[in-house]
Design an enzyme around this catalytic site. Structure first.
Site, mmCIF file in Angstrom:
data_model
loop_
_atom_site.group_PDB
_atom_site.id
_atom_site.type_symbol
_atom_site.label_atom_id
_atom_site.label_comp_id
_atom_site.label_asym_id
_atom_site.label_seq_id
_atom_site.Cartn_x
_atom_site.Cartn_y
_atom_site.Cartn_z
ATOM 1 C CG ASP A 119 10.795 5.471 17.432
ATOM 2 O OD1 ASP A 119 12.028 5.408 17.452
ATOM 3 O OD2 ASP A 119 10.115 5.280 16.399
ATOM 4 C CG ASP A 145 14.153 7.769 12.684
ATOM 5 O OD1 ASP A 145 14.289 8.982 12.512
ATOM 6 O OD2 ASP A 145 15.113 6.991 12.854
HETATM 7 C C1 BG6 Z 1 15.521 3.715 13.743
HETATM 8 C C2 BG6 Z 1 14.841 3.532 12.403
HETATM 9 O O1 BG6 Z 1 14.955 4.788 14.406
HETATM 10 O O2 BG6 Z 1 16.913 3.970 13.572
HETATM 11 C C3 BG6 Z 1 15.546 2.460 11.590
HETATM 12 O O3 BG6 Z 1 13.491 3.165 12.611
HETATM 13 C C4 BG6 Z 1 17.021 2.779 11.487
HETATM 14 O O4 BG6 Z 1 14.948 2.401 10.318
HETATM 15 C C5 BG6 Z 1 17.619 2.934 12.882
HETATM 16 O O5 BG6 Z 1 17.707 1.739 10.790
HETATM 17 C C6 BG6 Z 1 19.110 3.288 12.858
HETATM 18 O O6 BG6 Z 1 19.281 4.532 12.246
HETATM 19 P P1 BG6 Z 1 20.651 5.137 11.756
HETATM 20 O O7 BG6 Z 1 20.320 6.584 11.445
HETATM 21 O O8 BG6 Z 1 21.632 5.026 12.891
HETATM 22 O O9 BG6 Z 1 21.090 4.361 10.567
HETATM 23 MG MG MG Z 2 10.337 4.498 14.565
#
Ligand code: BG6
Ligand code: MG
Length: 216
Positions: free
Chosen positions: A8, A10
């Site tokens: 993963d 984030d």
């Molecule tokens: C995930 C995060 O990796 O991506 C979430 O943990 C986030 O918090 C999701 O909402 C979607 O991300 P984005 O950048 O497309 O809004």
């Molecule tokens: Mg994550």
């Protein structure tokens, strides 16, 4: 033998989980919606749309589609502003060395992130060459806890889930890994990722030998 590690992004490779929180917090404050770190825990790993749904449910608010789109855009604009500050220095402790190490051993690597901003984060970290495959918020329809994103990455890597390890900081991410038949490593507290095969509080605690021993 473990053939592949799927990460993963984030909250595992870099601390963008905090930027997601700040983006939602600023949007929520401006829109008069209640939001705090406790509810934020439910947003970890969850899509942008689903995240806003959780915030609206908590506030017992229903909004028109146009307003929903507007609030998601606002949050994303704030989030993208934060991403500008990310550089090669912003890997979470130990994770880059770990990835270089496993690649030296011939283990394949992939990113599997629900984010539609993953490409930008990877670019700013200068991390592209660390991964054989990048799967992101555009790759599959069904989001975590569905296993689809990890299965997509495994297929692209040409490995079986049973010989692959998923690294995740989110409860829905660990559930997705288990649903897909992957081994899993949770990063974070027991109450969040305790279901994983292995769990560490922080990325710097990950032990290569334990990961490699998972399917022995
Ligand atoms: C995930 C995060 O990796 O991506 C979430 O943990 C986030 O918090 C999701 O909402 C979607 O991300 P984005 O950048 O497309 O809004
Ligand atoms: Mg994550």
């Amino acid at each position: 033998m473990i053939e592949a590690c799927i990460f993963d992004l984030d909250g595992v490779i870099t601390d963008t989980a905090e930027y997601h929180y700040q983006g939602w917090k600023r949007m929520a404050d401006e829109a008069g919606l209640k939001f705090n770190r406790e509810i934020n825990e439910q947003l970890r790993g969850v899509s942008r749309r689903q995240s806003l749904n959780i915030i609206l449910q908590y506030n017992k608010r229903e909004l028109a589609e146009k307003k929903i789109e507007e609030l998601m855009k606002k949050k994303n604009d704030y989030y993208k502003q934060s991403l500008e500050s990310i550089t090669e220095k912003d890997y979470l402790p130990g994770i880059k060395a770990f990835i270089l190490n496993i690649r030296k051993k011939g283990i394949k690597t992939a990113i599997a992130s629900a984010s539609k901003n993953a490409e930008k984060v990877i670019q700013n970290l200068n991390a592209k060459e660390l991964f054989d495959v990048i799967a992101d918020g555009y790759s599959v329809k069904k989001t975590k806890p569905a296993p689809d994103l990890f299965l997509f990455a495994a297929e692209r890597l040409n490995v079986n889930p049973s010989e692959s390890v998923v690294f995740e900081d989110a409860q829905v991410g660990i559930e997705a890994a288990l649903n897909g038949g992957f081994f899993s490593v949770g990063i974070g507290p027991d109450e969040r990722v305790g279901q994983a095969h292995l769990r560490y509080d922080r990325t710097e605690d990950i032990q290569l030998e334990d990961v490699l021993a998972l399917n022995r």
